[in-house]
Design a protein around this motif. Structure first.
Motif, short mmCIF file in Angstrom:
data_model
loop_
_atom_site.label_atom_id
_atom_site.label_comp_id
_atom_site.label_asym_id
_atom_site.label_seq_id
_atom_site.Cartn_x
_atom_site.Cartn_y
_atom_site.Cartn_z
N LYS A 1 0.84 -1.20 0.00
CA LYS A 1 0.00 0.00 0.00
C LYS A 1 0.87 1.25 0.00
N ASN A 2 0.26 2.38 -0.27
CA ASN A 2 0.97 3.64 -0.33
C ASN A 2 1.19 4.19 1.07
N VAL A 3 2.00 3.47 1.83
CA VAL A 3 2.34 3.89 3.18
C VAL A 3 3.85 3.83 3.32
N GLU A 4 4.36 4.47 4.37
CA GLU A 4 5.82 4.55 4.53
C GLU A 4 6.45 3.19 4.79
N GLU A 5 5.75 2.33 5.52
CA GLU A 5 6.34 1.05 5.90
C GLU A 5 5.29 -0.06 5.91
N THR A 6 5.61 -1.19 5.29
CA THR A 6 4.75 -2.37 5.34
C THR A 6 5.44 -3.43 6.19
N VAL A 7 4.80 -3.88 7.26
CA VAL A 7 5.37 -4.86 8.16
C VAL A 7 4.78 -6.23 7.84
N ILE A 8 5.65 -7.22 7.66
CA ILE A 8 5.22 -8.59 7.37
C ILE A 8 5.68 -9.48 8.53
N GLU A 9 4.75 -10.16 9.15
CA GLU A 9 5.07 -11.06 10.25
C GLU A 9 5.14 -12.49 9.73
N TYR A 10 6.05 -13.28 10.29
CA TYR A 10 6.19 -14.67 9.89
C TYR A 10 6.50 -15.53 11.12
N ASP A 11 6.37 -16.83 10.96
CA ASP A 11 6.58 -17.77 12.07
C ASP A 11 8.07 -18.07 12.22
N GLY A 12 8.71 -17.43 13.16
CA GLY A 12 10.14 -17.62 13.35
C GLY A 12 10.48 -18.86 14.14
N SER A 13 9.46 -19.53 14.68
CA SER A 13 9.74 -20.72 15.49
C SER A 13 10.29 -21.86 14.64
N LYS A 14 10.03 -21.80 13.33
CA LYS A 14 10.52 -22.85 12.44
C LYS A 14 11.96 -22.60 11.98
N LYS A 15 12.53 -21.52 12.48
CA LYS A 15 13.92 -21.18 12.21
C LYS A 15 14.26 -21.22 10.71
N PRO A 16 13.70 -20.30 9.94
CA PRO A 16 13.96 -20.28 8.50
C PRO A 16 15.42 -20.00 8.20
N SER A 17 15.92 -20.60 7.13
CA SER A 17 17.30 -20.36 6.70
C SER A 17 17.42 -19.06 5.92
N ALA A 18 16.32 -18.64 5.28
CA ALA A 18 16.34 -17.42 4.48
C ALA A 18 14.94 -16.85 4.39
N ILE A 19 14.87 -15.54 4.28
CA ILE A 19 13.62 -14.83 4.04
C ILE A 19 13.81 -14.07 2.74
N PHE A 20 12.91 -14.30 1.79
CA PHE A 20 13.12 -13.73 0.46
C PHE A 20 11.80 -13.25 -0.12
N LEU A 21 11.78 -12.00 -0.56
CA LEU A 21 10.59 -11.44 -1.18
C LEU A 21 10.46 -11.98 -2.60
N ASN A 22 9.35 -12.61 -2.87
CA ASN A 22 9.12 -13.28 -4.15
C ASN A 22 7.76 -12.83 -4.66
#
Length: 229
Positions: A13-34
């Motif tokens: 959206k046309n806002v200054e910041e977009t926050v995306i939450e994810y489940d960190g308990s699964k200990k991801p090796s990488a976070i990648f915007l796709n």
């Protein structure tokens, strides 16, 4: 294999910041915007994710993630945040192992698009030779694939260079390809456009005489029945 365990659909959206939450308990090796249109946004990848993607890109199953990653590398190298040679090394290692034509097409397109930005000594002595060798390996892997093979032949011709400092001479190999004397290349078919690209490479080749350049020009011209001249 590296698998995606969580995906999120986000509307920017046309806002200054977009926050995306994810489940960190699964200990991801990488976070990648796709995203489906990889030109829509600029990817900024944290160091941990960048290292994981660099080391594991061949093991990732999702083709779009691979393509967006190579676009990320292109953007980073174009803007001077990573070296073009480093991108070349990653793609040179990746291409012979990949089996999807579209992913290969994008990977080679992005590194080829970066070549004009590379210093000439680096480009002709080191970068283009590793890409030439990598593409040759890929051609050998795909020699029976009528879709991928012509694409790879194009890039193999374009990646040929003469590097005096590194003693690399792949332009001489192109000449042997045209003559049918290069043991590795002679069985791979050249299109009419490929032959003219080789003539152009020979024209810029500093170790042959003008008479040799003219001879190869005439050699291709005599067999060219198209209007490409």
């Amino acid at each position: 294999m590296a698998e995606i365990y969580e995906t999120k659909q986000i509307v920017i959206k046309n806002v200054e910041e977009t926050v995306i939450e994810y489940d960190g308990s699964k200990k991801p090796s990488a976070i990648f915007l796709n995203n489906n249109d990889q030109a829509l946004v600029r990817n900024i990848v944290d160091n941990t994710s960048a290292k994981f993607l660099r080391d594991n890109i061949s093991n990732i199953k999702d083709d779009m993630t691979k393509i967006v990653y190579f676009r990320y590398l292109y953007d980073e190298a174009r803007d001077g945040n990573i070296s073009i040679y480093q991108v070349g090394e990653i793609i040179a290692k990746f291409v012979p192992t990949e089996r999807d034509e579209t992913v290969i097409r994008y990977a080679l397109f992005f590194i080829y698009s970066l070549l004009p930005l590379a210093p000439k000594p680096l480009k002709v002595n080191y970068l283009m030779p590793i890409l030439f060798d990598s593409t040759l390996k890929a051609i050998q892997n795909f020699k029976d694939d009528k879709t991928v093979h012509p694409l790879l032949v194009n890039y193999l011709v374009w990646f040929a260079s003469y590097g005096e400092k590194s003693k690399v001479d792949n332009v001489a190999r192109l000449m042997g390809w045209l003559d049918g004397t290069d043991a590795e290349l002679k069985d791979f078919e050249l299109s009419n456009a490929n032959k003219w690209d080789i003539v152009i490479a020979i024209h810029k080749y500093p170790v042959v005489s003008n008479s040799t350049r003219e001879a190869y020009f005439n050699k291709v011209a005599e067999t060219d029945s198209s209007d490409e001249m």
